[in-house]
Design a protein around this motif. Sequence first.
Motif, mmCIF file in Angstrom:
data_model
loop_
_atom_site.group_PDB
_atom_site.id
_atom_site.type_symbol
_atom_site.label_atom_id
_atom_site.label_comp_id
_atom_site.label_asym_id
_atom_site.label_seq_id
_atom_site.Cartn_x
_atom_site.Cartn_y
_atom_site.Cartn_z
ATOM 1 N N GLY A 188 3.390 -2.558 13.122
ATOM 2 C CA GLY A 188 2.263 -2.685 11.979
ATOM 3 C C GLY A 188 2.839 -2.790 10.532
ATOM 4 N N ASN A 189 4.790 -3.042 10.423
ATOM 5 C CA ASN A 189 5.133 -3.151 9.348
ATOM 6 C C ASN A 189 4.821 -4.439 8.940
ATOM 7 N N GLU A 190 4.944 -5.479 10.350
ATOM 8 C CA GLU A 190 5.401 -6.745 10.246
ATOM 9 C C GLU A 190 4.013 -7.034 9.995
ATOM 10 N N SER A 191 3.171 -6.558 9.700
ATOM 11 C CA SER A 191 1.579 -7.369 9.924
ATOM 12 C C SER A 191 1.018 -6.989 8.520
ATOM 13 N N PHE A 192 1.762 -5.650 8.425
ATOM 14 C CA PHE A 192 1.418 -4.891 6.844
ATOM 15 C C PHE A 192 2.256 -6.314 5.947
ATOM 16 N N ARG A 193 3.183 -6.792 6.021
ATOM 17 C CA ARG A 193 3.859 -7.398 5.148
ATOM 18 C C ARG A 193 3.769 -8.963 5.200
ATOM 19 N N ALA A 194 2.789 -9.508 6.535
ATOM 20 C CA ALA A 194 1.963 -10.388 6.843
ATOM 21 C C ALA A 194 0.864 -11.012 5.515
ATOM 22 N N LEU A 195 0.448 -10.014 5.167
ATOM 23 C CA LEU A 195 -1.140 -9.151 5.616
ATOM 24 C C LEU A 195 -0.521 -9.812 3.517
ATOM 25 N N VAL A 196 0.097 -8.998 3.545
ATOM 26 C CA VAL A 196 0.442 -8.601 1.800
ATOM 27 C C VAL A 196 1.074 -10.291 1.199
ATOM 28 N N GLY A 197 1.795 -10.945 2.196
ATOM 29 C CA GLY A 197 2.195 -12.145 1.899
ATOM 30 C C GLY A 197 0.579 -13.462 1.610
ATOM 31 N N VAL A 198 -0.188 -13.175 2.556
ATOM 32 C CA VAL A 198 -1.176 -14.016 2.159
ATOM 33 C C VAL A 198 -1.405 -13.989 0.878
ATOM 34 N N ASN A 199 -1.332 -12.675 0.690
ATOM 35 C CA ASN A 199 -2.981 -12.667 -0.868
ATOM 36 C C ASN A 199 -1.244 -12.281 -1.635
ATOM 37 N N LYS A 200 -0.420 -12.846 -1.735
ATOM 38 C CA LYS A 200 0.857 -12.395 -3.129
ATOM 39 C C LYS A 200 0.277 -13.680 -4.577
ATOM 40 N N GLU A 201 -0.522 -14.701 -4.287
ATOM 41 C CA GLU A 201 -0.667 -15.028 -4.869
ATOM 42 C C GLU A 201 -1.287 -14.758 -5.587
ATOM 43 N N VAL A 202 -3.034 -14.932 -5.078
ATOM 44 C CA VAL A 202 -3.780 -14.933 -5.627
ATOM 45 C C VAL A 202 -3.600 -13.096 -6.639
ATOM 46 N N TYR A 203 -2.982 -11.970 -5.840
ATOM 47 C CA TYR A 203 -2.916 -11.242 -6.481
ATOM 48 C C TYR A 203 -1.942 -11.629 -8.023
ATOM 49 N N VAL A 204 -1.010 -12.311 -8.206
ATOM 50 C CA VAL A 204 -0.337 -12.118 -9.187
ATOM 51 C C VAL A 204 -0.979 -12.804 -10.184
#
Length: 161
Positions: free
Chosen positions: A49-65
């Motif tokens: 679940g943490n690995e999937s969560f980090r992947a989901l966070v990773g694909v959203n980081k660029e738009v987030y910043v």
Amino acid sequence: VAVVVESVNMERPQHELSLSEEQKMFDIKQPHHNDVLCGRGVTTNRHPGNESFRALVGVNKEVYVSSTKKQKMAISRSIVEAVRSLVPPGRFLEKNPRTGLWSDIGHKKAVEKTSQALRDGAASLRKQLSADLGDPDFLNAVFDMDIVEKGQNANRGGSNE
């Protein structure tokens, strides 16, 4: 008027029993594969679940910043909602060191944890984005690809937008 309710001892199918266990929010003995575990260490990091969560966070980081504060909160909330809408529903769990049981941290803390995960490494990502935007080769590559894609759409009879 008195209403009498008779107790009927019906066995629930096994899948219903496991579903209710997977949906518990406190006193959880064993997290499932969609749960996000709070805490540090190898066990937490390697949990599916943490690995999937980090992947989901990773694909959203660029738009987030590059988003406004309001947009950032919406991104964080949408990630939490995505985890919670999985089957079985993902939970954000914290372990009670005294009992060894897990409990969900609630929506607010889950959004805060997600926002923190999105901010991790944001400074270096912002720096890289800034450098890319100042690099003429990068800009030419981006705009050349844009022109190529528009040309392909025009050749297929599609719109240029």
